[in-house]
Design a protein around this motif. Structure first.
Motif, PDB file in Angstrom:
ATOM      1  N   ILE A  93       0.946  -1.025  -0.243  1.00 33.62           N
ATOM      2  CA  ILE A  93       0.093   0.012   0.220  1.00 33.62           C
ATOM      3  C   ILE A  93       0.895   1.313  -0.201  1.00 33.62           C
ATOM      4  CG2 ILE A  93      -1.965   1.308   0.963  1.00 33.62           C
ATOM      5  CD1 ILE A  93      -2.417  -1.370   2.683  1.00 33.62           C
ATOM      6  N   GLY A  94       1.161   1.728  -1.034  1.00 32.96           N
ATOM      7  CA  GLY A  94       2.319   2.591  -1.266  1.00 32.96           C
ATOM      8  C   GLY A  94       3.468   2.409  -1.004  1.00 32.96           C
ATOM      9  N   LYS A  95       4.110   2.978   0.058  1.00 34.06           N
ATOM     10  CA  LYS A  95       5.500   2.618   0.556  1.00 34.06           C
ATOM     11  C   LYS A  95       5.504   1.758   1.744  1.00 34.06           C
ATOM     12  CE  LYS A  95       7.825   6.929  -0.725  1.00 34.06           C
ATOM     13  NZ  LYS A  95       8.483   7.969   0.326  1.00 34.06           N
ATOM     14  N   TRP A  96       4.262   1.283   2.067  1.00 29.27           N
ATOM     15  CA  TRP A  96       3.849   0.501   3.299  1.00 29.27           C
ATOM     16  C   TRP A  96       3.683  -1.015   2.665  1.00 29.27           C
ATOM     17  CZ3 TRP A  96       4.806   1.675   8.278  1.00 29.27           C
ATOM     18  CH2 TRP A  96       4.993   3.165   8.451  1.00 29.27           C
ATOM     19  N   GLU A  97       3.708  -2.138   3.542  1.00 29.09           N
ATOM     20  CA  GLU A  97       3.218  -3.265   3.424  1.00 29.09           C
ATOM     21  C   GLU A  97       2.976  -3.898   4.450  1.00 29.09           C
ATOM     22  OE1 GLU A  97       6.246  -5.840   1.203  1.00 29.09           O
ATOM     23  OE2 GLU A  97       7.377  -4.279   0.839  1.00 29.09           O
ATOM     24  N   ALA A  98       1.857  -4.803   4.457  1.00 26.07           N
ATOM     25  CA  ALA A  98       1.374  -5.373   5.625  1.00 26.07           C
ATOM     26  C   ALA A  98       0.803  -7.068   5.186  1.00 26.07           C
ATOM     27  CB  ALA A  98      -0.035  -4.706   6.339  1.00 26.07           C
ATOM     28  N   GLY A  99       1.246  -7.745   6.365  1.00 21.63           N
ATOM     29  CA  GLY A  99       0.928  -9.206   5.865  1.00 21.63           C
ATOM     30  C   GLY A  99       1.142  -9.979   7.161  1.00 21.63           C
ATOM     31  N   VAL A 100       1.900 -11.272   6.647  1.00 18.27           N
ATOM     32  CA  VAL A 100       1.823 -12.415   7.560  1.00 18.27           C
ATOM     33  C   VAL A 100       3.392 -12.650   7.479  1.00 18.27           C
ATOM     34  CG1 VAL A 100       1.185 -14.145   6.093  1.00 18.27           C
ATOM     35  CG2 VAL A 100       1.217 -14.495   8.575  1.00 18.27           C
ATOM     36  N   SER A 101       4.019 -13.152   8.501  1.00 17.20           N
ATOM     37  CA  SER A 101       5.367 -13.769   8.537  1.00 17.20           C
ATOM     38  C   SER A 101       5.425 -15.110   9.228  1.00 17.20           C
ATOM     39  CB  SER A 101       6.508 -12.764   9.370  1.00 17.20           C
ATOM     40  OG  SER A 101       7.639 -13.270   9.383  1.00 17.20           O
ATOM     41  N   THR A 102       6.043 -15.966   8.856  1.00 16.42           N
ATOM     42  CA  THR A 102       6.161 -17.452   9.320  1.00 16.42           C
ATOM     43  C   THR A 102       7.497 -18.127   9.344  1.00 16.42           C
ATOM     44  OG1 THR A 102       5.022 -19.453   9.477  1.00 16.42           O
ATOM     45  CG2 THR A 102       5.248 -18.804   7.252  1.00 16.42           C
ATOM     46  N   GLY A 103       7.744 -19.028   9.986  1.00 12.07           N
ATOM     47  CA  GLY A 103       8.874 -19.960   9.915  1.00 12.07           C
ATOM     48  C   GLY A 103       8.880 -21.306  10.622  1.00 12.07           C
ATOM     49  N   PHE A 104       9.496 -22.052  10.365  1.00 10.54           N
ATOM     50  CA  PHE A 104       9.473 -23.385  10.739  1.00 10.54           C
ATOM     51  C   PHE A 104      11.046 -23.848  11.015  1.00 10.54           C
ATOM     52  CE2 PHE A 104       9.164 -24.849   6.519  1.00 10.54           C
ATOM     53  CZ  PHE A 104      10.101 -25.885   6.512  1.00 10.54           C
ATOM     54  N   PHE A 105      11.056 -25.004  11.991  1.00 11.97           N
ATOM     55  CA  PHE A 105      12.487 -25.552  12.061  1.00 11.97           C
ATOM     56  C   PHE A 105      12.055 -27.148  12.357  1.00 11.97           C
ATOM     57  CE2 PHE A 105      16.072 -27.209  14.384  1.00 11.97           C
ATOM     58  CZ  PHE A 105      17.081 -26.664  13.721  1.00 11.97           C
ATOM     59  N   HIS A 106      12.806 -28.104  11.618  1.00  9.49           N
ATOM     60  CA  HIS A 106      12.414 -29.463  11.792  1.00  9.49           C
ATOM     61  C   HIS A 106      13.795 -30.219  12.171  1.00  9.49           C
ATOM     62  CE1 HIS A 106      11.782 -33.482   9.991  1.00  9.49           C
ATOM     63  NE2 HIS A 106      11.243 -33.445  11.133  1.00  9.49           N
ATOM     64  N   GLN A 107      13.924 -30.968  13.289  1.00 12.40           N
ATOM     65  CA  GLN A 107      15.152 -31.472  13.613  1.00 12.40           C
ATOM     66  C   GLN A 107      14.820 -32.874  14.409  1.00 12.40           C
ATOM     67  OE1 GLN A 107      18.275 -29.702  15.922  1.00 12.40           O
ATOM     68  NE2 GLN A 107      19.637 -30.253  14.332  1.00 12.40           N
ATOM     69  N   SER A 108      15.324 -34.084  14.002  1.00 15.73           N
ATOM     70  CA  SER A 108      15.042 -35.282  14.834  1.00 15.73           C
ATOM     71  C   SER A 108      13.744 -35.470  14.950  1.00 15.73           C
ATOM     72  CB  SER A 108      16.067 -35.137  16.010  1.00 15.73           C
ATOM     73  OG  SER A 108      17.293 -35.005  15.864  1.00 15.73           O
ATOM     74  N   GLY A 109      12.809 -35.198  14.150  1.00 14.38           N
ATOM     75  CA  GLY A 109      11.246 -35.511  14.293  1.00 14.38           C
ATOM     76  C   GLY A 109      10.610 -34.495  14.992  1.00 14.38           C
ATOM     77  N   GLU A 110      11.249 -33.518  15.406  1.00 13.35           N
ATOM     78  CA  GLU A 110      10.536 -32.450  16.119  1.00 13.35           C
ATOM     79  C   GLU A 110      10.552 -31.211  15.158  1.00 13.35           C
ATOM     80  OE1 GLU A 110      11.977 -31.530  20.080  1.00 13.35           O
ATOM     81  OE2 GLU A 110      12.550 -33.382  20.631  1.00 13.35           O
ATOM     82  N   TRP A 111       9.017 -30.602  15.289  1.00 12.98           N
ATOM     83  CA  TRP A 111       8.732 -29.437  14.700  1.00 12.98           C
ATOM     84  C   TRP A 111       8.638 -28.205  15.573  1.00 12.98           C
ATOM     85  CZ3 TRP A 111       8.412 -29.151   9.134  1.00 12.98           C
ATOM     86  CH2 TRP A 111       8.479 -30.278   8.389  1.00 12.98           C
ATOM     87  N   THR A 112       8.936 -27.184  15.113  1.00 12.70           N
ATOM     88  CA  THR A 112       8.724 -25.755  15.861  1.00 12.70           C
ATOM     89  C   THR A 112       8.105 -24.817  14.906  1.00 12.70           C
ATOM     90  OG1 THR A 112      10.785 -24.952  15.723  1.00 12.70           O
ATOM     91  CG2 THR A 112      10.151 -26.433  17.732  1.00 12.70           C
ATOM     92  N   TRP A 113       7.216 -23.985  15.090  1.00  6.89           N
ATOM     93  CA  TRP A 113       6.401 -22.984  14.257  1.00  6.89           C
ATOM     94  C   TRP A 113       6.304 -21.586  14.930  1.00  6.89           C
ATOM     95  CZ3 TRP A 113       5.129 -24.188   9.157  1.00  6.89           C
ATOM     96  CH2 TRP A 113       5.099 -25.452   8.928  1.00  6.89           C
ATOM     97  N   LEU A 114       6.606 -20.619  14.166  1.00  9.55           N
ATOM     98  CA  LEU A 114       6.445 -19.282  14.349  1.00  9.55           C
ATOM     99  C   LEU A 114       5.611 -18.562  13.282  1.00  9.55           C
ATOM    100  CD1 LEU A 114       9.630 -17.978  16.077  1.00  9.55           C
ATOM    101  CD2 LEU A 114       7.788 -18.364  17.258  1.00  9.55           C
ATOM    102  N   VAL A 115       4.424 -17.951  13.681  1.00 10.07           N
ATOM    103  CA  VAL A 115       3.638 -17.260  12.566  1.00 10.07           C
ATOM    104  C   VAL A 115       2.912 -15.966  13.089  1.00 10.07           C
ATOM    105  CG1 VAL A 115       1.321 -18.604  13.166  1.00 10.07           C
ATOM    106  CG2 VAL A 115       1.823 -17.419  10.904  1.00 10.07           C
ATOM    107  N   GLY A 116       3.037 -14.961  12.528  1.00  7.31           N
ATOM    108  CA  GLY A 116       2.272 -13.707  13.118  1.00  7.31           C
ATOM    109  C   GLY A 116       2.251 -12.514  11.989  1.00  7.31           C
ATOM    110  N   PRO A 117       1.744 -11.427  12.600  1.00  8.47           N
ATOM    111  CA  PRO A 117       1.570 -10.385  11.607  1.00  8.47           C
ATOM    112  C   PRO A 117       3.046  -9.538  11.401  1.00  8.47           C
ATOM    113  CG  PRO A 117       0.863  -9.432  13.626  1.00  8.47           C
ATOM    114  CD  PRO A 117       0.924 -11.013  13.743  1.00  8.47           C
ATOM    115  N   THR A 118       3.195  -8.983  10.088  1.00  5.31           N
ATOM    116  CA  THR A 118       4.298  -8.218   9.985  1.00  5.31           C
ATOM    117  C   THR A 118       3.921  -6.892   9.126  1.00  5.31           C
ATOM    118  OG1 THR A 118       6.561  -8.308   8.791  1.00  5.31           O
ATOM    119  CG2 THR A 118       4.762  -9.302   7.733  1.00  5.31           C
ATOM    120  N   VAL A 119       4.568  -5.802   9.469  1.00  7.51           N
ATOM    121  CA  VAL A 119       4.429  -4.387   8.711  1.00  7.51           C
ATOM    122  C   VAL A 119       5.981  -3.889   8.400  1.00  7.51           C
ATOM    123  CG1 VAL A 119       3.913  -2.217   9.073  1.00  7.51           C
ATOM    124  CG2 VAL A 119       2.694  -3.907  10.203  1.00  7.51           C
ATOM    125  N   LYS A 120       5.941  -3.620   7.087  1.00  2.58           N
ATOM    126  CA  LYS A 120       7.061  -2.967   6.343  1.00  2.58           C
ATOM    127  C   LYS A 120       6.934  -1.856   5.735  1.00  2.58           C
ATOM    128  CE  LYS A 120       8.045  -7.911   5.099  1.00  2.58           C
ATOM    129  NZ  LYS A 120       8.539  -8.791   3.856  1.00  2.58           N
TER     130      LYS A 120
END
Length: 215
Positions: free
Chosen positions: A160-187
């Motif tokens: 939106i013009g010089k601004w951006e808004a949306g969602v940010s996520t990431g995951f990590f997987h090791q030795s059968g275990e998963w972890t997640w992060l997710v939430g809003p982001t503004v740029k």
């Protein structure tokens, strides 16, 4: 990326002591290429910090006019500091989408880690929507840190013009275990690059700050 906090935030402690000598020449070579005046080339410096998770990330990348990408980055969380040195090439499968397969040599003082990461950078700019992210797989060559998969960060925003808004996520997987992060982001985009802040939740809580400089 050893501890639960490392799994949640991706990759801290003292910095890569015994690998400095090994890495000095590749880093100097990358810096020389990054500063070389090549028509159509672009250099990007990116820094991130995650509050609470103590996630740290500093990246220097240089893209040649040919599409060749050279990249050096440090990433860390409490318990693990990693140095990535790699290269790749840009692909443009459709208009507005750039996919850059990358291969990295990976080093860490902790856990005597040595390995290779294969992954891809993704950049989307289509119809007012923008996306960016990296996903990869670490292959252990030496040390005590097992193979792992990760994505950090995968962002999808609406411009939106010089601004951006949306969602940010990431995951990590090791030795059968998963972890997640997710939430809003503004740029916010400016003449020098981009500012961004995100608040991500899941297996941990992280407020992340980001600054990008483009030359």
């Amino acid at each position: 990326m050893g501890s639960s906090r490392a799994r949640a935030a991706l990759a801290s402690g003292p910095w890569l002591g015994d690998t400095r000598r090994i890495m000095r020449q590749p880093i100097l070579l990358l810096a020389t290429l990054a500063l070389a005046p090549v028509a159509g080339a672009q250099t990007v410096v990116e820094a991130r910090y995650g509050a609470h998770t103590e996630y740290r990330f500093v990246d220097l990348s240089h893209t040649l006019a040919s599409g060749l990408v050279l990249d050096a980055l440090y990433t860390g969380v409490p318990g693990l500091n990693e140095l990535y040195l790699g290269a790749g090439g840009q692909l443009h499968p459709i208009k507005g989408l750039t996919v850059t397969p990358m291969a990295y040599a990976v080093f860490a003082k902790e856990l005597h880690e040595r390995g290779v990461t294969l992954g891809a950078l993704i950049a989307l700019d289509l119809g007012g929507f923008k996306g960016a992210g990296f996903a990869g797989h670490f292959i252990r060559v030496d040390g005590d840190n097992p193979d792992y998969d990760f994505a950090d960060a995968l962002d999808l925003t609406r411009a939106i013009g010089k601004w951006e808004a949306g969602v940010s996520t990431g995951f990590f997987h090791q030795s059968g275990e998963w972890t997640w992060l997710v939430g809003p982001t503004v740029k916010r985009n400016d003449a020098k690059g981009q500012w961004a802040v995100s608040a991500r939740f899941g297996d941990d809580t992280e407020v992340r700050f980001l600054r990008i400089f483009v030359f």
